[in-house]
Motif scaffolding. Sequence first.
Motif, PDB file in Angstrom:
ATOM      1  N   ILE A  36       0.833  -1.203   0.000  1.00 13.00           N
ATOM      2  CA  ILE A  36       0.000   0.000   0.000  1.00 13.00           C
ATOM      3  C   ILE A  36       0.866   1.250   0.000  1.00 13.00           C
ATOM      4  O   ILE A  36       0.635   2.187  -0.780  1.00 13.00           O
ATOM      5  CB  ILE A  36      -0.956  -0.009   1.217  1.00 13.00           C
ATOM      6  CG1 ILE A  36      -2.031  -1.090   1.032  1.00 13.00           C
ATOM      7  CG2 ILE A  36      -1.618   1.361   1.409  1.00 13.00           C
ATOM      8  CD1 ILE A  36      -2.836  -1.370   2.268  1.00 13.00           C
ATOM      9  N   ARG A  37       1.872   1.277   0.855  1.00 14.42           N
ATOM     10  CA  ARG A  37       2.761   2.450   0.906  1.00 14.42           C
ATOM     11  C   ARG A  37       3.462   2.656  -0.430  1.00 14.42           C
ATOM     12  O   ARG A  37       3.560   3.787  -0.928  1.00 14.42           O
ATOM     13  CB  ARG A  37       3.793   2.280   2.029  1.00 14.42           C
ATOM     14  CG  ARG A  37       3.228   2.444   3.435  1.00 14.42           C
ATOM     15  CD  ARG A  37       4.344   2.619   4.450  1.00 14.42           C
ATOM     16  NE  ARG A  37       5.219   1.453   4.507  1.00 14.42           N
ATOM     17  CZ  ARG A  37       5.028   0.414   5.319  1.00 14.42           C
ATOM     18  NH1 ARG A  37       3.969   0.391   6.117  1.00 14.42           N
ATOM     19  NH2 ARG A  37       5.873  -0.601   5.333  1.00 14.42           N
ATOM     20  N   LYS A  38       3.944   1.578  -1.034  1.00 10.25           N
ATOM     21  CA  LYS A  38       4.682   1.693  -2.288  1.00 10.25           C
ATOM     22  C   LYS A  38       3.803   2.194  -3.419  1.00 10.25           C
ATOM     23  O   LYS A  38       4.207   3.077  -4.185  1.00 10.25           O
ATOM     24  CB  LYS A  38       5.299   0.336  -2.653  1.00 10.25           C
ATOM     25  CG  LYS A  38       6.527  -0.036  -1.836  1.00 10.25           C
ATOM     26  CD  LYS A  38       7.117  -1.344  -2.333  1.00 10.25           C
ATOM     27  CE  LYS A  38       8.395  -1.698  -1.591  1.00 10.25           C
ATOM     28  NZ  LYS A  38       8.979  -2.980  -2.075  1.00 10.25           N
ATOM     29  N   VAL A  39       2.604   1.633  -3.532  1.00 14.29           N
ATOM     30  CA  VAL A  39       1.758   2.017  -4.668  1.00 14.29           C
ATOM     31  C   VAL A  39       1.279   3.458  -4.528  1.00 14.29           C
ATOM     32  O   VAL A  39       1.173   4.185  -5.515  1.00 14.29           O
ATOM     33  CB  VAL A  39       0.568   1.045  -4.827  1.00 14.29           C
ATOM     34  CG1 VAL A  39      -0.499   1.263  -3.774  1.00 14.29           C
ATOM     35  CG2 VAL A  39      -0.030   1.164  -6.223  1.00 14.29           C
ATOM     36  N   LEU A  40       1.054   3.910  -3.306  1.00 16.68           N
ATOM     37  CA  LEU A  40       0.611   5.288  -3.112  1.00 16.68           C
ATOM     38  C   LEU A  40       1.748   6.290  -3.310  1.00 16.68           C
ATOM     39  O   LEU A  40       1.507   7.439  -3.691  1.00 16.68           O
ATOM     40  CB  LEU A  40       0.000   5.463  -1.718  1.00 16.68           C
ATOM     41  CG  LEU A  40      -1.334   4.750  -1.477  1.00 16.68           C
ATOM     42  CD1 LEU A  40      -1.791   4.949  -0.038  1.00 16.68           C
ATOM     43  CD2 LEU A  40      -2.408   5.246  -2.451  1.00 16.68           C
ATOM     44  N   ALA A  41       2.982   5.851  -3.073  1.00 14.44           N
ATOM     45  CA  ALA A  41       4.128   6.753  -3.197  1.00 14.44           C
ATOM     46  C   ALA A  41       4.734   6.757  -4.596  1.00 14.44           C
ATOM     47  O   ALA A  41       5.479   7.680  -4.943  1.00 14.44           O
ATOM     48  CB  ALA A  41       5.210   6.367  -2.184  1.00 14.44           C
ATOM     49  N   ALA A  42       4.403   5.755  -5.403  1.00 16.79           N
ATOM     50  CA  ALA A  42       5.020   5.626  -6.722  1.00 16.79           C
ATOM     51  C   ALA A  42       4.586   6.740  -7.664  1.00 16.79           C
ATOM     52  O   ALA A  42       3.483   7.280  -7.549  1.00 16.79           O
ATOM     53  CB  ALA A  42       4.668   4.270  -7.327  1.00 16.79           C
ATOM     54  N   GLU A  43       5.452   7.080  -8.609  1.00 15.72           N
ATOM     55  CA  GLU A  43       5.129   8.108  -9.592  1.00 15.72           C
ATOM     56  C   GLU A  43       4.096   7.623 -10.592  1.00 15.72           C
ATOM     57  O   GLU A  43       3.316   8.414 -11.133  1.00 15.72           O
ATOM     58  CB  GLU A  43       6.397   8.547 -10.325  1.00 15.72           C
ATOM     59  CG  GLU A  43       7.389   9.296  -9.448  1.00 15.72           C
ATOM     60  CD  GLU A  43       8.578   9.793 -10.246  1.00 15.72           C
ATOM     61  OE1 GLU A  43       8.604   9.553 -11.479  1.00 15.72           O
ATOM     62  OE2 GLU A  43       9.475  10.411  -9.653  1.00 15.72           O
ATOM     63  N   ASP A  44       4.127   6.314 -10.879  1.00 19.84           N
ATOM     64  CA  ASP A  44       3.176   5.738 -11.831  1.00 19.84           C
ATOM     65  C   ASP A  44       2.994   4.263 -11.482  1.00 19.84           C
ATOM     66  O   ASP A  44       3.496   3.781 -10.472  1.00 19.84           O
ATOM     67  CB  ASP A  44       3.659   5.915 -13.273  1.00 19.84           C
ATOM     68  CG  ASP A  44       5.065   5.376 -13.497  1.00 19.84           C
ATOM     69  OD1 ASP A  44       5.367   4.274 -12.993  1.00 19.84           O
ATOM     70  OD2 ASP A  44       5.862   6.045 -14.173  1.00 19.84           O
ATOM     71  N   MET A  45       2.271   3.558 -12.343  1.00 20.70           N
ATOM     72  CA  MET A  45       1.936   2.158 -12.077  1.00 20.70           C
ATOM     73  C   MET A  45       2.829   1.170 -12.824  1.00 20.70           C
ATOM     74  O   MET A  45       2.551  -0.025 -12.838  1.00 20.70           O
ATOM     75  CB  MET A  45       0.475   1.917 -12.462  1.00 20.70           C
ATOM     76  CG  MET A  45      -0.530   2.463 -11.470  1.00 20.70           C
ATOM     77  SD  MET A  45      -0.599   1.455  -9.960  1.00 20.70           S
ATOM     78  CE  MET A  45      -1.364  -0.041 -10.609  1.00 20.70           C
ATOM     79  N   LYS A  46       3.926   1.642 -13.445  1.00 23.87           N
ATOM     80  CA  LYS A  46       4.719   0.764 -14.295  1.00 23.87           C
ATOM     81  C   LYS A  46       5.293  -0.427 -13.533  1.00 23.87           C
ATOM     82  O   LYS A  46       5.137  -1.580 -13.952  1.00 23.87           O
ATOM     83  CB  LYS A  46       5.844   1.555 -14.966  1.00 23.87           C
ATOM     84  CG  LYS A  46       5.358   2.526 -16.038  1.00 23.87           C
ATOM     85  CD  LYS A  46       6.515   3.245 -16.689  1.00 23.87           C
ATOM     86  CE  LYS A  46       6.024   4.220 -17.761  1.00 23.87           C
ATOM     87  NZ  LYS A  46       7.149   4.958 -18.384  1.00 23.87           N
ATOM     88  N   ASP A  47       5.975  -0.182 -12.415  1.00 20.70           N
ATOM     89  CA  ASP A  47       6.576  -1.284 -11.667  1.00 20.70           C
ATOM     90  C   ASP A  47       5.501  -2.198 -11.081  1.00 20.70           C
ATOM     91  O   ASP A  47       5.639  -3.427 -11.096  1.00 20.70           O
ATOM     92  CB  ASP A  47       7.467  -0.739 -10.549  1.00 20.70           C
ATOM     93  CG  ASP A  47       8.738  -0.090 -11.076  1.00 20.70           C
ATOM     94  OD1 ASP A  47       9.097  -0.345 -12.245  1.00 20.70           O
ATOM     95  OD2 ASP A  47       9.362   0.679 -10.316  1.00 20.70           O
ATOM     96  N   THR A  48       4.443  -1.598 -10.576  1.00 16.21           N
ATOM     97  CA  THR A  48       3.349  -2.395 -10.026  1.00 16.21           C
ATOM     98  C   THR A  48       2.732  -3.274 -11.098  1.00 16.21           C
ATOM     99  O   THR A  48       2.441  -4.457 -10.871  1.00 16.21           O
ATOM    100  CB  THR A  48       2.274  -1.473  -9.417  1.00 16.21           C
ATOM    101  OG1 THR A  48       2.859  -0.701  -8.371  1.00 16.21           O
ATOM    102  CG2 THR A  48       1.115  -2.284  -8.861  1.00 16.21           C
ATOM    103  N   ALA A  49       2.554  -2.720 -12.285  1.00 14.47           N
ATOM    104  CA  ALA A  49       1.965  -3.482 -13.382  1.00 14.47           C
ATOM    105  C   ALA A  49       2.817  -4.696 -13.734  1.00 14.47           C
ATOM    106  O   ALA A  49       2.301  -5.809 -13.899  1.00 14.47           O
ATOM    107  CB  ALA A  49       1.788  -2.591 -14.609  1.00 14.47           C
ATOM    108  N   GLU A  50       4.118  -4.503 -13.846  1.00 14.47           N
ATOM    109  CA  GLU A  50       4.980  -5.627 -14.214  1.00 14.47           C
ATOM    110  C   GLU A  50       4.984  -6.687 -13.123  1.00 14.47           C
ATOM    111  O   GLU A  50       5.044  -7.894 -13.415  1.00 14.47           O
ATOM    112  CB  GLU A  50       6.398  -5.136 -14.501  1.00 14.47           C
ATOM    113  CG  GLU A  50       6.499  -4.248 -15.728  1.00 14.47           C
ATOM    114  CD  GLU A  50       5.870  -4.869 -16.964  1.00 14.47           C
ATOM    115  OE1 GLU A  50       6.172  -6.046 -17.267  1.00 14.47           O
ATOM    116  OE2 GLU A  50       5.054  -4.190 -17.623  1.00 14.47           O
ATOM    117  N   GLY A  51       4.913  -6.272 -11.867  1.00 13.66           N
ATOM    118  CA  GLY A  51       4.836  -7.231 -10.772  1.00 13.66           C
ATOM    119  C   GLY A  51       3.595  -8.093 -10.873  1.00 13.66           C
ATOM    120  O   GLY A  51       3.653  -9.328 -10.717  1.00 13.66           O
TER     121      GLY A  51
END
Length: 280
Positions: free
Chosen positions: A151-166
Motif C-alpha cells: 500500500i505504501r509503495k503504490v501510493l508513493a510511486a510516480e506511476d503504475m509501471k513497476d506495479t503493473a509488471e509485478g
Amino acid sequence: MTSAQRANPSQEEPTSLSFFTTGDGIKIAYRTDGPADLPALVLANSIATTLHMWDDQVPELSKHFRVIRYDYRGHGGSDVPAGAYSDGRLGRDVLELMDHLGIERTHFLGLSLGGFIGQWLAIHAPERIDRLVLANTASHLGPADYFDTAIRKVLAAEDMKDTAEGFLHNWFPLAMIEANRPIVHRFRQDLLHTPRQGLAGLFAAVRDADLRRTIALIQSPTLVIGGKFDTVTSYAMSEAIAAGIPGARLKGFPAVHLTNIEFPEEFTDEVLAFLKSDQA
C-alpha cells in the motif's frame, strides 16, 4: 481529487456500462449479458482488473445464464472512494447490485479477490447464493505487513509501471510475458490505468480478510478451481478451501493465477458443467 472520483472512464465503452449507487454513495459500474429470464450468474474478477477479465467466458455463459459482471469500487468505471475497503463492504456491493437488478438468488463465480467475496457472501448471505465457484483464491493471505508495504509503495510511486509488471509476472507464465501476447498487453494497459487509491483500498481488504474458520459454514454447492503453478494463491490454498467447505469439489489446471485466461475454453466448460449439474 474527490473522495469518490471515477476510476477509469476512458477505458470503458459508455454504452456497455450501467451504473447504480451503493448505500454509502459510491457509483458502481456493471453490465449484464444474456436473457433476463435465465438464472442469474454474478462474476467477480481479480484485483487490478476490470469486468473485461471475463470477456472470453461471457459469450458461452450468457447462453445459459443472465450474466452480471461489475467493476469493484476503485477500479474500471466505478468510483474511487478514499481509504481502506473491506471484504464485508465489497460483499454488500454485490448484494446491493442484486437488489438493484431485482435478483433474489444467484450463482456466483469469483476469481482471486472475487473468490474472497464469494466466500463472504456464502457465509453471511447464504440465502442469496446458489452454486459457488471459487477460482485461484484463498481464505486468507498474509502477512499483514506485506500488504502494508504494498500500500505504501503504490501510493508513493510516480506511476503504475513497476506495479503493473509485478502483477503480470504473478498472473502469467513467463513465456506469455516475454512473447508480449496481445492478452498480456491488454492486461498491462488496464494495470497502468488502475487508480492507485483504488488498488490500495483493495489491498487493505485482502490484508484484513480471514475466512479460514468460517468457510465451514458454507452450504452452497461449491467448485474450487486452482492453478498448479499459482504463486499468488497456491494450489495448497485451493486444497485447503476444498477441504474446509463441506462437499466442495476441487479441480486443478496447469496454470498460474488467471486460469480463465490461460485455459479459457477448458475453464468455461468446467464452470458450465458444475453450474448446470443441478439441472440434470
